[in-house]
Design an enzyme around this catalytic site. Structure first.
Site, mmCIF file in Angstrom:
data_model
loop_
_atom_site.group_PDB
_atom_site.id
_atom_site.type_symbol
_atom_site.label_atom_id
_atom_site.label_comp_id
_atom_site.label_asym_id
_atom_site.label_seq_id
_atom_site.Cartn_x
_atom_site.Cartn_y
_atom_site.Cartn_z
ATOM 1 N N GLU A 259 0.804 -1.230 0.000
ATOM 2 C CA GLU A 259 0.000 0.000 0.000
ATOM 3 C C GLU A 259 0.837 1.281 0.000
ATOM 4 O O GLU A 259 0.291 2.369 0.105
ATOM 5 C CB GLU A 259 -0.967 -0.013 1.189
ATOM 6 C CG GLU A 259 -1.997 -1.124 1.052
ATOM 7 C CD GLU A 259 -2.853 -1.319 2.290
ATOM 8 O OE1 GLU A 259 -2.613 -0.635 3.293
ATOM 9 O OE2 GLU A 259 -3.770 -2.167 2.244
ATOM 10 N N LYS B 212 5.650 -1.456 1.926
ATOM 11 C CA LYS B 212 5.105 -1.724 3.253
ATOM 12 C C LYS B 212 5.212 -3.218 3.561
ATOM 13 O O LYS B 212 5.301 -3.617 4.709
ATOM 14 C CB LYS B 212 3.639 -1.289 3.244
ATOM 15 C CG LYS B 212 2.930 -1.323 4.569
ATOM 16 C CD LYS B 212 1.475 -0.877 4.370
ATOM 17 C CE LYS B 212 0.646 -1.053 5.617
ATOM 18 N NZ LYS B 212 -0.794 -0.990 5.327
#
Lengths: 759, 759
Positions: A481, A589
């Protein structure tokens, strides 16, 4: 011995308590009860005093800062359904509290063979009375609507009256932290009272959610066997039910208070209050019988799911703890699934994500295929909602599963890292394929699976487009993300290709065996051919210069984020940098391209995967708890034993060590599922395939004596074991199956013919 | 004749009225008053009864559906500051209303020479009394805090009492449509009353905004010269001031009621109430003197800004109407700018966007450089806020102007088509360059301009990155909001390159002329060199196969949207498709790459620009009102006279014909500025440069006799004229200037030496 996770304290601190509320929660896939203290905590403590029901949600408004077409403007939330865990205890008029008097010893334990959470407190009251108070909580697997609290008090010296005051409330607020100014000071109450049906020794509190209109009935019955005095009363104003019982405790003796709570909702029952009363009748007074049933349920469970790490007791306990959490979280009736935090807390609002299928379901496929099928059914039941979601996003055909949901509708407010994660569709296909490989369950395919496969495949055709002879998927977000709305995300294209290919092959198979299914679904050979063609020509980003797979078309033209020079205090990055800033960097991430390697071990040549692994390792923060476990598996499959062990440790102990600092909001269930996979798919190299069980070059971490686990394949129960010098598969029950090893030949293992391979 | 825009009706309809409220609003850059009816409308009408003050805003919460780091969570809103336009009229006890009695004739006019809006109604009351009622409204350019209403009533036959009841309210709700279920039913009241200071013939209503704490004073004084009875009263509950005046009207005679409203705010005055009273003292009773001053202000204005289209009266009126709207909108004190809807309505919440500099400011640069400088000053004053905005978006250096704002802070809620439009920074540089070219105003550069240039240039260095020898700008959004967060948006890279280059050249110049300025701004030659290098190596997308500039790196790999097969009802697309769906197509809301061609006529070879123009024309919906005018200019510059004329017509008549269907929310000021540019930059090919005035191959639409306009350059006032066979520039005042034409040589034009060129 047995499977017990234990913590011992000599005092109580807010931080430790809120973490323990998650770790010692009890759940049975339907009811989840936080491990709060029956007697309550001072208001200065940050407690999340919740009882949650899987699949029972309220619907609330979600305002969008700007009104754009078809944005999501309401969402489901799991809510605190009832308070049925509050019992005050007075010893000769002195109220028991861990913050008064003297606490000599607190022991908390999750007994995973008995299926109960225990708390034992050695306490000396302010006036000097010495008592030992034991609490035992159970969310019954036999009767899923039942939660019990069982309190025993003994004392070597005290003689006098003990009073138990239980107060159950039907409409209670959700979590609100007075410590976090970003959260509202008052938790939201999601229900309105509908009244109470009182009986001699209890009653039923009935409530209804404000937005979704779901009724919740909580039948509560409580008593103390040797009480000389007891009463039940209902306070309409507070919508609360009070049980008071008083008894005498004599030195050397003990006194016991048992409370039964039967919780039901109108999604499961047409008459939740009546049904709760009926169930209560069956349960009441039979606590020890219920404990026995719980124990036998768990014996059967562990027989199929046992896993052990030899040579490291801490890890062995942790892996049992992990498996138990998966069991606790799993909805088992097709009306619900497994939330990111299970039923252990309100983090992520109780939503189900892709990790239910990708990280958690594999455990059930391996150990309990019947449960796996019921969990899969949730997505079939919500297929129409997924179709509607696809229409909202502009697609005239197919279904798009929501990024986060309880009811089946999309509940993500920020679509670039929500709805745009189309790869969730592929998770359905991968799960169905995994389930079918393990079971050969054509009945499931015909009734439910094929429809999900075809509708998700159709969506890929709608979202993708042909360009220069390639099928491309533009404008989606991969698992990572920190980079959103990109073209040709490698992971997405890989899982979409799989989805299309697998749908195509299932269609081919059904065309012969069950043509009526294809007719019902309105799918012809032309469309199947379209699936296959798109899959074959799927564009897969590869960078010649670096010899790696690019995360997406433009990922490698961005500057590389230097994690080593990022201040520790700026992690996780998502809390310290505007998303748009993050999007401009090579920074991940979580596992993204590497995740594709884990799902599809033969997707690229080993040297490409190794270079990619090293490349992405350098720029991945693992700010998501879905990352370390995948890196562990990838490392193991690349033969990097040391790295695999380190990532595995990070993953397995995440909640126990609270290394992400937010276990208080609930346990990290995807990570837990991933830890399990790190052993089975990672170290053991296990993969259940249509034509047998494949074991790819198993590994064992240095320092371990061995590890073992059980799994089922097509009706046979088997055990995998590995030590530093050999691995084996033996059949516990059933006819056995073929095992494919690195040698390339399949060996059939049976009850009397285990397979043993030297390392 | 004169400059008058007029509409005649014989009845009143809600649609027409709400559109007229925008078209006949009066404003002076500070006060804007919607063209509502003094006597009010029935509640079934959709009226926006507003008075707005430029730069006076409330601050309200803007909830984000998901909490991401540093997202905008509050915003400025322009609000309805006061109701000072409500006057009821009773003719012999019968209340005047366009919905009672008989309306014989309604004439509304904007007299752009007199600077007033007029309404004349021939009305027969229900009991048969025949009257002519004239309304005259003025927002004074001489005294910017003054708004007046002047009502005259005459009758050939009526004899009796006429009563005027004026009711001014200090705290009033904003717009709420009972027709649009998406809007709240009740408009928000943004102020709280602070009391009233009453005097003999009026008073001051004092209020304060709830969020931003800005005080607003409204001094109201009203009277009827020949009244036999009058009173003033304050209703504390309603925070309203009531003036009642009664007089006699005799056949053939007339009666007149004049109301003065002086509005001030605490951003402009330390004591708004006191200052309003003082200003009122100066104004009261001098309405005819004020009209004369208004007329002389406008005479001076038109002298410098006159523009005429000969041979098409409708277009001639429309272009005058457009110019007048620019005048009405322009904040003139550095505390405010020009909102997307000017002061004509609450659309876009009164926010200032990039179009203030890009579409509207050029008019002021050409006709009124002093005003242009004051408008530019707003961005200098908000530079610190832009620096803070850059930090929120992760940049350690530079300033990023907010996509939409009133106070200077970012107010866009959806950053992918808000804050991500970094190209707004380039608009500042382009505006400063344009202003400096027209004026040579080094003082401005030293005091304000250079700092803005350097800080915006620094931002580009921070947002961009080097890759393969190119400077790239990833993760931004260009003007076309149907494609968001892309890499190397052609327009953005073009304007960023300009920003960097121009900053570099200004630094070089100041290093010699004003080194102390550079010292103050902490900029050295190394950083200037960095600017130049990035500009030189800026990556500009170009597609070899198509021979066009790609809108961004991946635009051309997406499927082409077929506009012709899109149902009419699905336009504008943004109201019918999820943004993520739109992002996946080659479909443009507005000019993007084509916009770069308009700003930089020499940026590419003509054949590339022509192919690109044709390519983008096919996939542009012009759903934004910022588009047609730019396509007109581009077409003109490419020699496509017919296309240029069509786009110009679409642009110029947009509000008058209400072709976007939302003129009721306010006029489209960017489009209006763009229409002006279509004549000057487009057809006339005019560009003010540092070394003179450039005229690039002028065109004239077929069917026109000619067009002309005035402009200023370095102290000289000039007039451009073109007919079907020649064009000319003559000097009206001043020493003249060099004119560069297609012939390549510069000709100096002076008072007695006009330039005339045959076509």
């Amino acid at each position: 011995m047995g499977r017990i996770y234990k913590e011992i304290d000599f005092c109580i601190t807010p931080d430790r308590l809120s973490r323990q509320e998650s770790l010692f929660h009890v759940a049975n896939g339907y009811i989840g009860v936080r491990g709060t203290l029956e007697e309550g905590v001072p208001s200065s403590f940050d407690t999340m005093r919740g009882i949650y029901l899987n699949g029972v949600y309220d619907t609330i408004e979600m305002k969008q800062a700007e009104k754009l077409c078809n944005l999501v403007t309401s969402k489901d939330v799991m809510f605190n359904a009832v308070d049925a865990q509050s019992v005050s205890i007075c010893i000769d008029g002195e109220r028991f509290s861990l913050l008064d008097g003297e606490v000599r010893h607190i022991e908390r334990a999750l007994d995973m063979d008995a299926g109960v959470a225990l708390r034992k407190v050695d306490w000396i009251s302010p006036s000097g009375q010495e008592v030992v108070i034991g609490f035992r909580r159970m969310a019954s697997f036999d009767i899923r609507s039942l939660f019990t609290i069982d309190i025993s008090i003994s004392s070597p010296s005290f003689s006098g009256v003990v009073e138990f005051i239980s107060e159950s409330r039907g409409c209670v607020p959700g979590y609100a932290s007075h410590l976090d100014p970003r959260l509202p000071a008052e938790g939201e109450v999601h229900t309105v009272p509908l009244g109470c049906i009182l009986s001699d020794d209890g009653g039923v509190l009935l409530s209804r959610t404000k937005g979704s209109g779901i009724e919740v009935a909580a039948a509560i019955s409580a008593g103390c066997g040797n009480a000389f005095d007891s009463e039940v009363s209902y306070d309409e104003q507070a919508h609360s039910l009070r049980h008071v019982a008083r008894g005498r405790l004599e030195p050397g003796g003990s006194i016991r208070f048992v409370q039964y709570a039967v919780l039901l909702d109108s999604r499961r029952s047409d008459h939740p209050a009546d049904d709760a009363i009926s169930i209560m009748r069956v349960c009441k007074g039979r606590i020890d019988e219920l404990y026995a049933k719980q124990r036998s349920f768990l014996a059967a469970f562990w027989k199929k799911a046992a896993m052990h790490i030899e040579g490291d007791e801490e890890l062995d306990t942790a892996i049992n703890f992990s498996i138990y959490q998966l069991l606790q979280a799993a909805g088992n009736d097709g009306l619900c699934s497994m939330a990111a935090k299970g039923l252990s807390g309100e983090g992520y609002e109780g939503h189900y994500f892709w990790d239910a299928e990708m990280y958690m379901l594999p455990f059930f496929i391996l150990t309990d295929p019947e449960s796996a099928r019921r969990i899969l059914s949730f997505r079939y039941r919500t297929l129409d909602a997924a179709r509607r979601n696809a229409r909202l996003l502009g697609h005239r055909q197919g279904a798009l599963y929501p990024w986060r949901t309880i009811s089946g509708t999309e509940c993500s407010g920020y679509f670039p890292s929500g709805s745009a994660q189309y790869h969730i569709n592929g998770a359905m296909a991968y799960a169905i394929a995994g389930y079918h490989a393990a079971t050969g369950d054509d009945d499931y395919l015909c009734r439910e699976g094929a429809e999900v496969l075809i509708e998700t495949a159709r969506l890929w055709i709608s979202v993708g487009n042909w360009h220069d002879g390639h099928f491309m998927i533009n404008g989606v977000t991969g698992p990572d993300e920190y980079t959103c709305i990109v073209n040709n995300n490698y992971y997405t294209n890989a899982i979409a290709r799989f989805n299309l290919m697998y749908a195509g092959s299932v269609i081919s198979r059904l065309a012969i065996s069950h043509p009526e299914v294809l007719e019902r679904l309105g799918i012809g050979s032309e469309e199947a051919e379209e699936f296959r063609k798109a899959a074959e020509c799927m564009f897969m980003p590869y960078d010649d210069g670096l010899g790696i797979n690019a995360q997406d078309d433009s990922f490698l033209q961005k500057p590389v984020w230097d994690i080593s020079s990022t201040p520790e205090g700026n992690l996780p990055l998502l809390l310290h940098y505007h998303p748009l800033f993050l999007y401009r960097w090579q920074i991940c991430k979580q596992a993204d391209t590497v995740m594709a390697y884990v799902l599809f071990p033969d997707i690229e040549k080993p040297d490409v995967m190794l270079r990619s692994f090293r490349y992405y390792e350098r720029i991945t923060t693992h700010d998501s708890s879905l990352s370390a476990c995948i890196f562990s598996i990838a490392a193991a499959r690349l033969g990097l034993t040391a790295e695999a062990s380190t990532y595995f440790g990070d993953s397995l102990l995440l909640d126990i060590e609270d290394s992400h600092g937010n276990t208080k909001d609930g346990i990290h269930l995807a990570n837990i599922g991933g830890s399990y996979l790190a052993l089975t798919r990672g170290f053991a190299g296990l993969c259940l395939e249509e034509d047998g069980v494949r074991i790819r070059s198993p590994l064992i971490p240095r320092g371990w004596i061995g590890f073992s686990f059980r799994f089922s394949y097509r009706g046979s129960l088997a055990e995998f074991r590995i030590s530093q010098d050999a691995w084996s598969i033996s059949i516990i029950e059933g006819d056995g199956f073929p095992v494919m090893t690195d040698s390339g030949t399949a060996v059939v293992v049976g009850l009397d013919s285990p397979l043993r391979v030297r390392l």
